[in-house]
Design a protein around this motif. Structure first.
Motif, PDB file in Angstrom:
ATOM      1  N   UNK A  68      40.129  27.399  79.116  1.00 37.43           N
ATOM      2  CA  UNK A  68      41.226  27.359  80.079  1.00 37.43           C
ATOM      3  C   UNK A  68      40.831  26.673  81.366  1.00 37.43           C
ATOM      4  N   UNK A  69      39.605  26.926  81.841  1.00 33.41           N
ATOM      5  CA  UNK A  69      39.115  26.271  83.060  1.00 33.41           C
ATOM      6  C   UNK A  69      39.008  24.749  82.862  1.00 33.41           C
ATOM      7  N   UNK A  70      38.569  24.343  81.676  1.00 37.08           N
ATOM      8  CA  UNK A  70      38.462  22.899  81.398  1.00 37.08           C
ATOM      9  C   UNK A  70      39.855  22.266  81.367  1.00 37.08           C
ATOM     10  N   UNK A  71      40.823  22.987  80.796  1.00 38.86           N
ATOM     11  CA  UNK A  71      42.197  22.477  80.779  1.00 38.86           C
ATOM     12  C   UNK A  71      42.729  22.307  82.201  1.00 38.86           C
ATOM     13  N   UNK A  72      42.401  23.264  83.068  1.00 37.14           N
ATOM     14  CA  UNK A  72      42.808  23.151  84.480  1.00 37.14           C
ATOM     15  C   UNK A  72      42.147  21.939  85.118  1.00 37.14           C
ATOM     16  N   UNK A  73      40.867  21.729  84.826  1.00 36.38           N
ATOM     17  CA  UNK A  73      40.145  20.576  85.368  1.00 36.38           C
ATOM     18  C   UNK A  73      40.749  19.268  84.869  1.00 36.38           C
ATOM     19  N   UNK A  74      41.095  19.234  83.594  1.00 38.83           N
ATOM     20  CA  UNK A  74      41.702  18.034  83.012  1.00 38.83           C
ATOM     21  C   UNK A  74      43.052  17.743  83.662  1.00 38.83           C
ATOM     22  N   UNK A 127      32.735  20.489  89.722  1.00 34.30           N
ATOM     23  CA  UNK A 127      33.484  21.545  89.053  1.00 34.30           C
ATOM     24  C   UNK A 127      33.081  21.654  87.586  1.00 34.30           C
ATOM     25  N   UNK A 128      32.848  20.507  86.936  1.00 34.24           N
ATOM     26  CA  UNK A 128      32.464  20.505  85.521  1.00 34.24           C
ATOM     27  C   UNK A 128      31.076  21.114  85.326  1.00 34.24           C
ATOM     28  N   UNK A 129      30.181  20.883  86.277  1.00 38.45           N
ATOM     29  CA  UNK A 129      28.816  21.406  86.164  1.00 38.45           C
ATOM     30  C   UNK A 129      28.806  22.930  86.135  1.00 38.45           C
ATOM     31  N   UNK A 130      29.629  23.539  86.959  1.00 42.91           N
ATOM     32  CA  UNK A 130      29.701  25.007  86.982  1.00 42.91           C
ATOM     33  C   UNK A 130      30.167  25.541  85.621  1.00 42.91           C
ATOM     34  N   UNK A 131      31.140  24.889  85.017  1.00 41.92           N
ATOM     35  CA  UNK A 131      31.635  25.307  83.699  1.00 41.92           C
ATOM     36  C   UNK A 131      30.561  25.112  82.649  1.00 41.92           C
ATOM     37  N   UNK A 132      29.881  23.974  82.712  1.00 37.29           N
ATOM     38  CA  UNK A 132      28.840  23.664  81.722  1.00 37.29           C
ATOM     39  C   UNK A 132      27.697  24.674  81.781  1.00 37.29           C
ATOM     40  N   UNK A 133      27.260  25.004  82.979  1.00 35.05           N
ATOM     41  CA  UNK A 133      26.159  25.959  83.134  1.00 35.05           C
ATOM     42  C   UNK A 133      26.557  27.315  82.571  1.00 35.05           C
ATOM     43  N   UNK A 175      33.981  23.729  73.302  1.00 35.62           N
ATOM     44  CA  UNK A 175      34.368  23.664  74.717  1.00 35.62           C
ATOM     45  C   UNK A 175      33.513  22.648  75.468  1.00 35.62           C
ATOM     46  N   UNK A 176      32.219  22.599  75.157  1.00 41.72           N
ATOM     47  CA  UNK A 176      31.329  21.634  75.820  1.00 41.72           C
ATOM     48  C   UNK A 176      31.649  20.201  75.404  1.00 41.72           C
ATOM     49  N   UNK A 177      32.072  20.011  74.154  1.00 34.22           N
ATOM     50  CA  UNK A 177      32.523  18.674  73.728  1.00 34.22           C
ATOM     51  C   UNK A 177      33.782  18.294  74.501  1.00 34.22           C
ATOM     52  N   UNK A 178      34.713  19.221  74.591  1.00 31.03           N
ATOM     53  CA  UNK A 178      35.957  19.018  75.341  1.00 31.03           C
ATOM     54  C   UNK A 178      35.653  18.678  76.794  1.00 31.03           C
ATOM     55  N   UNK A 179      34.724  19.403  77.406  1.00 33.74           N
ATOM     56  CA  UNK A 179      34.347  19.153  78.795  1.00 33.74           C
ATOM     57  C   UNK A 179      33.753  17.760  78.953  1.00 33.74           C
ATOM     58  N   UNK A 180      32.920  17.346  78.010  1.00 33.81           N
ATOM     59  CA  UNK A 180      32.314  16.019  78.073  1.00 33.81           C
ATOM     60  C   UNK A 180      33.370  14.919  78.044  1.00 33.81           C
ATOM     61  N   UNK A 181      34.385  15.093  77.197  1.00 30.46           N
ATOM     62  CA  UNK A 181      35.456  14.089  77.105  1.00 30.46           C
ATOM     63  C   UNK A 181      36.238  14.038  78.419  1.00 30.46           C
ATOM     64  N   UNK A 182      36.513  15.196  78.998  1.00 29.76           N
ATOM     65  CA  UNK A 182      37.269  15.234  80.259  1.00 29.76           C
ATOM     66  C   UNK A 182      36.505  14.536  81.377  1.00 29.76           C
ATOM     67  N   UNK A 183      35.192  14.740  81.432  1.00 27.00           N
ATOM     68  CA  UNK A 183      34.396  14.187  82.531  1.00 27.00           C
ATOM     69  C   UNK A 183      33.950  12.755  82.265  1.00 27.00           C
ATOM     70  N   UNK A 184      33.446  12.486  81.059  1.00 28.59           N
ATOM     71  CA  UNK A 184      32.804  11.191  80.783  1.00 28.59           C
ATOM     72  C   UNK A 184      33.589  10.276  79.859  1.00 28.59           C
ATOM     73  N   UNK A 185      34.710  10.755  79.329  1.00 26.80           N
ATOM     74  CA  UNK A 185      35.490   9.917  78.432  1.00 26.80           C
ATOM     75  C   UNK A 185      35.031  10.058  76.981  1.00 26.80           C
TER      76      UNK A 185
END
Length: 569
Positions: free
Chosen positions: A369-375, A395-401, A454-464
């Protein structure tokens, strides 16, 4: 363009038709022949490696033959012609709403949306259900769905008892294998209570039983059976429409028990339609559920929802929260219930325990949910040209950690295989504690799958879109390993379709066969429809690896390629 039944070999069409030695109409991105068979259409300009004139080509030909055979159930359902909405009759006796959604499944009449002869229901300005079909409302001064005591006139008949027992003993454990409430707290007795009080819940459960029994018996292609399933829903949907009118007129505080039943009914209908791959109504069901949920939260603070409605509310709320989070990843919007996430899911003793219902621990879905908010924030900033990349990374780093820390903790826990033969009587034996530990260990594995996704999803949101990224490759490999060798039984994959699809979309070619084999192992195909829908999405991504601008690709566009809101739950 009509279908071509010619057996003339194609020399310029798709590679699938060439492999099958059939004439191809060369329609892109999917030719008519492949579309009619519901099989993968390989149309790349480059000759596939398996088209070698040897062993690999023969193996691929056998795989395509199996796929043609497996998709037969889809083609059978298409024999009935769709009924256009604008041609729907206004007669309750003849109009059942559209029988065929775009994906070829004959589906139930839209449960609350199909109430043309009913005034549009409005709750707080929202009109979630308006529309296409006609259902006769019961001629009674009181709505049965809202009645506090309806057990006397809701007794189960002989055939109903069979459907109930199938639902309770076989279907519910299959759909929700982690849902094992303690017998000392009432177990699943609330489900029967709700069926006795709510015709919609009862009929929707019976429809699900009928559908899955038909699949198991191999009679899912008969029109007669489907007509029976459709007929089972008509009166119940009419009652649900009337219940919504009563609540709209009197206010939800006067009908808390009825409102909870309506919420449970909506989620039951949502799950059934998703099971038969009818996604056209997902948005309407979700919106209606969200409206009722918010109003119930505002009301139950001062008035306790009576039991078994209390359990129904807890169970339905968990499904609604999950659907809302997954929908946000497709729509690239903040989850509608985001403001409630921490209070409902984040405490040490949370109100909603997703792990006990869907097998995934709260924290993993909270982070999704946090990643969706970031996206959503990134999309909005990009649109107006004010994106701060440093803020995005921060913001992404906090989620990743947080995700990596939780995964590391889970990896140290022992795992056990889920024993499907366990009985509820185990609560009276010493083995009950061991079985609970087994459920917990499998839930740990399921949660790890969601967290890696979720980490794959986060990577796509941040790095494409970067499938070759080392982190992405690692998380894909971990998911494949967990699904292939650690999670048991394999049928649990049905509860991890979203992370399965996320990993598959970002998987490199060497993993394609692994993902396909995992799907092929799940039989019969119709029972695992959402898993096969996920594979369709993956196949589309794999075919288009070198097509278009990869930099603009994201997971939302992959999911939306199959419809506006495909909920992989």
């Amino acid at each position: 363009m009509g279908r071509n039944n010619s057996t003339t070999k194609s020399f310029s069409g798709c590679w699938t038709c060439r492999l099958r030695r059939k004439k191809c109409d060369e329609t892109r991105p999917v030719c008519d022949a492949c579309a009619s068979l519901h099989i993968v259409c390989y149309f790349d300009q480059t000759k596939p490696e398996w088209m070698d004139g040897g062993v690999r080509q023969e193996e691929m030909a056998e795989r395509v033959k199996r796929e043609v055979k497996e998709k037969a159930y889809l083609r059978r359902e298409e024999r009935a012609a769709p009924v256009p909405v604008d041609q729907a009759s206004s007669s309750a006796a003849s109009d059942e709403g559209p029988l065929l959604p775009q994906n070829g499944y004959k589906c139930l009449p839209n449960p609350i949306c199909d109430l043309r002869n009913t005034p549009e229901t409005q709750i707080d300005g929202v009109k979630p259900y308006a529309g296409a079909g006609t259902i006769s409302l019961p001629h009674t001064s009181e709505c049965v769905l809202l009645s506090r005591d309806t057990r006397d006139n809701m007794g189960l008949g002989g055939s109903d008892t069979i459907l109930y027992m199938f639902y309770h003993e076989h279907l519910l454990p299959f759909l929700f294998p982690f849902y094992r409430p303690s017998v000392f707290e009432g177990g699943k007795a609330w489900i029967m209570e709700m069926m006795m009080k709510s015709p919609v819940i009862r009929q929707t459960a019976f429809c699900q039983s009928s559908y899955f029994i038909s699949l198991a018996r191999g009679i899912h292609d008969t029109d007669t059976h489907w007509e029976t399933v459709l007929a089972q829903t008509q009166e119940a949907f009419g009652m649900l429409g009337k219940a919504l009118q009563v609540i709209d007129g009197a206010g939800i505080a006067d009908h808390l028990h009825g409102a909870v039943r309506i919420l449970a009914s909506i989620m039951q209908v949502q799950r059934f339609e998703i099971a038969v791959l009818s996604f056209d109504n997902c948005h309407a069901h979700l919106n209606a559920g969200l409206v009722l949920f918010r109003q119930l939260l505002d009301s139950v603070a001062s008035v306790r929802v009576p039991s078994p409605e209390q359990e129904a509310f807890r169970f339905s709320s968990a499904l609604l929260v999950l659907d809302d989070i997954i929908a946000s990843t497709v729509l690239q919007e903040e989850p509608n219930l985001y403001e409630y996430h921490r209070s409902l899911l984040g405490d040490s003793n949370p109100t909603i325990k997703l792990e006990a219902i869907v097998g995934c621990q709260n924290w993993a879905l909270l982070q999704i949910g946090e990643i969706a908010v970031l996206d959503a924030w990134k999309q909005q900033c990009t649109k107006v040209g004010v994106l701060d990349v440093m803020e995005l990374v921060h913001r992404a780093t906090a989620i990743k950690v947080s995700l990596e820390t939780q995964i590391a903790q889970l990896e140290t826990r022992p795992t056990h295989t889920l024993d499907e033969s366990s009985s509820i009587l185990d609560v009276f034996t010493a083995d009950h504690g061991e079985y609970r530990r087994t459920l917990a260990s499998q839930s740990t594995l399921v949660t790890r799958v969601w967290a890696h996704a979720a980490l794959i999803y986060l990577s796509v949101v941040v790095s494409g879109w970067q499938p070759a990224n080392n982190d992405v490759r690692y998380h894909v490999s971990r998911i494949v390993e967990l699904l292939s060798h650690q999670i048991s039984p394999r049928a649990l994959l049905r509860g991890m379709v979203w992370p399965f699809c996320v990993a598959g979309c970002l998987a490199e070619p060497l993993y394609e066969g692994r993902f396909r084999s995992m799907v092929e192992e799940l039989q019969p195909p119709g029972i695992f429809g959402t898993v096969r829908k996920a594979l369709q999405i993956m196949e589309n991504v794999w075919r288009n690896r070198n097509v278009g601008d990869a930099a603009s690709r994201d997971l939302a566009s992959c999911f939306r390629s199959q419809g506006d809101l495909v909920l992989l739950v």
